[in-house]
Design a protein around this motif. Sequence first.
Motif, PDB file in Angstrom:
ATOM      1  N   MET A  96       7.579 -15.299 -41.571  1.00  0.00           N
ATOM      2  CA  MET A  96       7.439 -15.807 -42.879  1.00  0.00           C
ATOM      3  C   MET A  96       7.390 -17.474 -42.940  1.00  0.00           C
ATOM      4  N   SER A  97       7.996 -18.104 -41.731  1.00  0.00           N
ATOM      5  CA  SER A  97       7.799 -19.436 -41.522  1.00  0.00           C
ATOM      6  C   SER A  97       6.549 -19.864 -41.317  1.00  0.00           C
ATOM      7  N   ILE A  98       5.935 -19.007 -40.173  1.00  0.00           N
ATOM      8  CA  ILE A  98       4.613 -19.264 -39.605  1.00  0.00           C
ATOM      9  C   ILE A  98       3.401 -19.231 -40.738  1.00  0.00           C
ATOM     10  N   ALA A  99       3.730 -18.009 -41.750  1.00  0.00           N
ATOM     11  CA  ALA A  99       2.920 -17.866 -42.639  1.00  0.00           C
ATOM     12  C   ALA A  99       2.889 -18.743 -43.599  1.00  0.00           C
ATOM     13  N   SER A 100       3.818 -19.363 -44.148  1.00  0.00           N
ATOM     14  CA  SER A 100       3.970 -20.413 -44.975  1.00  0.00           C
ATOM     15  C   SER A 100       3.216 -21.696 -44.609  1.00  0.00           C
ATOM     16  N   HIS A 101       3.716 -21.915 -43.332  1.00  0.00           N
ATOM     17  CA  HIS A 101       2.707 -23.091 -42.556  1.00  0.00           C
ATOM     18  C   HIS A 101       1.427 -22.834 -42.646  1.00  0.00           C
ATOM     19  N   GLY A 102       0.789 -21.780 -42.295  1.00  0.00           N
ATOM     20  CA  GLY A 102      -0.411 -21.453 -42.228  1.00  0.00           C
ATOM     21  C   GLY A 102      -1.202 -21.465 -43.573  1.00  0.00           C
ATOM     22  N   ALA A 103      -0.406 -21.162 -44.742  1.00  0.00           N
ATOM     23  CA  ALA A 103      -0.757 -21.052 -45.949  1.00  0.00           C
ATOM     24  C   ALA A 103      -1.174 -22.636 -46.453  1.00  0.00           C
ATOM     25  N   GLU A 104      -0.366 -23.572 -45.912  1.00  0.00           N
ATOM     26  CA  GLU A 104      -0.287 -24.812 -46.304  1.00  0.00           C
ATOM     27  C   GLU A 104      -1.462 -25.588 -45.482  1.00  0.00           C
ATOM     28  N   VAL A 105      -1.680 -25.404 -44.128  1.00  0.00           N
ATOM     29  CA  VAL A 105      -2.809 -25.986 -43.424  1.00  0.00           C
ATOM     30  C   VAL A 105      -4.160 -24.975 -43.323  1.00  0.00           C
ATOM     31  N   GLY A 106      -3.794 -23.789 -43.725  1.00  0.00           N
ATOM     32  CA  GLY A 106      -4.842 -22.891 -43.265  1.00  0.00           C
ATOM     33  C   GLY A 106      -4.574 -22.404 -42.144  1.00  0.00           C
ATOM     34  N   PHE A 107      -4.730 -20.921 -42.117  1.00  0.00           N
ATOM     35  CA  PHE A 107      -4.452 -20.025 -40.686  1.00  0.00           C
ATOM     36  C   PHE A 107      -5.291 -20.217 -39.504  1.00  0.00           C
ATOM     37  N   ALA A 108      -6.503 -20.786 -39.684  1.00  0.00           N
ATOM     38  CA  ALA A 108      -7.412 -21.290 -38.765  1.00  0.00           C
ATOM     39  C   ALA A 108      -6.780 -22.375 -38.154  1.00  0.00           C
ATOM     40  N   ASN A 109      -6.163 -23.360 -38.932  1.00  0.00           N
ATOM     41  CA  ASN A 109      -5.643 -24.639 -38.287  1.00  0.00           C
ATOM     42  C   ASN A 109      -4.173 -24.526 -37.535  1.00  0.00           C
ATOM     43  N   LEU A 110      -3.638 -23.383 -37.559  1.00  0.00           N
ATOM     44  CA  LEU A 110      -2.463 -23.117 -36.922  1.00  0.00           C
ATOM     45  C   LEU A 110      -2.735 -23.310 -35.392  1.00  0.00           C
ATOM     46  N   GLU A 111      -1.750 -24.006 -34.600  1.00  0.00           N
ATOM     47  CA  GLU A 111      -1.819 -23.904 -33.227  1.00  0.00           C
ATOM     48  C   GLU A 111      -2.147 -22.409 -32.599  1.00  0.00           C
ATOM     49  N   GLU A 112      -2.749 -22.140 -31.530  1.00  0.00           N
ATOM     50  CA  GLU A 112      -2.720 -20.827 -30.956  1.00  0.00           C
ATOM     51  C   GLU A 112      -1.513 -20.165 -30.949  1.00  0.00           C
ATOM     52  N   ASP A 113      -0.781 -20.911 -30.414  1.00  0.00           N
ATOM     53  CA  ASP A 113       0.498 -20.248 -29.912  1.00  0.00           C
ATOM     54  C   ASP A 113       1.401 -19.683 -31.282  1.00  0.00           C
ATOM     55  N   GLN A 114       1.162 -20.383 -32.455  1.00  0.00           N
ATOM     56  CA  GLN A 114       1.547 -20.058 -33.606  1.00  0.00           C
ATOM     57  C   GLN A 114       0.924 -18.663 -34.278  1.00  0.00           C
ATOM     58  N   ARG A 115      -0.314 -18.672 -34.109  1.00  0.00           N
ATOM     59  CA  ARG A 115      -1.093 -17.473 -34.583  1.00  0.00           C
ATOM     60  C   ARG A 115      -0.764 -16.226 -33.888  1.00  0.00           C
ATOM     61  N   ARG A 116      -0.596 -16.615 -32.392  1.00  0.00           N
ATOM     62  CA  ARG A 116      -0.301 -15.592 -31.414  1.00  0.00           C
ATOM     63  C   ARG A 116       1.162 -15.015 -31.444  1.00  0.00           C
ATOM     64  N   ARG A 117       2.096 -15.782 -31.839  1.00  0.00           N
ATOM     65  CA  ARG A 117       3.478 -15.370 -32.148  1.00  0.00           C
ATOM     66  C   ARG A 117       3.360 -14.528 -33.374  1.00  0.00           C
ATOM     67  N   PHE A 118       2.670 -14.989 -34.365  1.00  0.00           N
ATOM     68  CA  PHE A 118       2.656 -14.399 -35.961  1.00  0.00           C
ATOM     69  C   PHE A 118       2.096 -12.976 -35.608  1.00  0.00           C
ATOM     70  N   TRP A 119       1.017 -12.788 -35.023  1.00  0.00           N
ATOM     71  CA  TRP A 119       0.666 -11.301 -34.967  1.00  0.00           C
ATOM     72  C   TRP A 119       1.543 -10.584 -33.689  1.00  0.00           C
ATOM     73  N   GLU A 120       2.047 -11.251 -32.648  1.00  0.00           N
ATOM     74  CA  GLU A 120       2.931 -10.549 -31.968  1.00  0.00           C
ATOM     75  C   GLU A 120       4.020  -9.717 -32.985  1.00  0.00           C
ATOM     76  N   ILE A 121       4.570 -10.730 -33.800  1.00  0.00           N
ATOM     77  CA  ILE A 121       5.930 -10.345 -34.548  1.00  0.00           C
ATOM     78  C   ILE A 121       5.240  -8.979 -35.685  1.00  0.00           C
ATOM     79  N   GLN A 122       4.197  -9.261 -36.114  1.00  0.00           N
ATOM     80  CA  GLN A 122       3.403  -8.167 -36.792  1.00  0.00           C
ATOM     81  C   GLN A 122       3.308  -7.038 -36.110  1.00  0.00           C
ATOM     82  N   THR A 123       2.834  -7.066 -34.906  1.00  0.00           N
ATOM     83  CA  THR A 123       2.496  -5.777 -34.189  1.00  0.00           C
ATOM     84  C   THR A 123       3.832  -5.116 -33.729  1.00  0.00           C
TER      85      THR A 123
END
Length: 152
Positions: A96-123
């Motif tokens: 949720m923390s990563i997603a809220s930051h992604g909503a603020e800056v745009g998911f495409a603008n998240l650092e690669e490790d944050q996007r990767r961690r978000f999808w690791e958690i979801q998986t």
Amino acid sequence: MLPAEGGGVSKAAAADLKVGSEVLTTFKQRVDKILQDFEGSPGSSAKVSDHQISRTAVTSGAGSFVEADVLHLSYEQVHSRITSLSKTLGMQIEAMSIASHGAEVGFANLEEDQRRRFWEIQTQIDREHRATEAAKSSKEHGDETQSKGGYK
């Protein structure tokens, strides 16, 4: 496009976006604080998993004590489930923390490790959910196939 870029967004809409960004930043800070508090609390998965009771703690002496065995088995099952739920809760708060930051800056603008961690958690959460559902389904179907009539 924003108005400064010649886009068709009104100044009011641009102001709403700014307010939305500030709200998301505040929300993310709150979620980060909750995660920090949770990880330091007795409910964190690390601390919950540390609280295990050995089989010998519920029995004394030699011999078979079926009730103690059943009690200990039940305890282990509940402890395992609580540990799993605590771990899942921590991962959900982190996501949720990563997603809220992604909503603020745009998911495409998240650092690669944050996007990767978000999808690791979801998986991982999805995998655990499917395993739990499969175990429940297996248990339910297994119970239906057992004989209820007993020996005649």
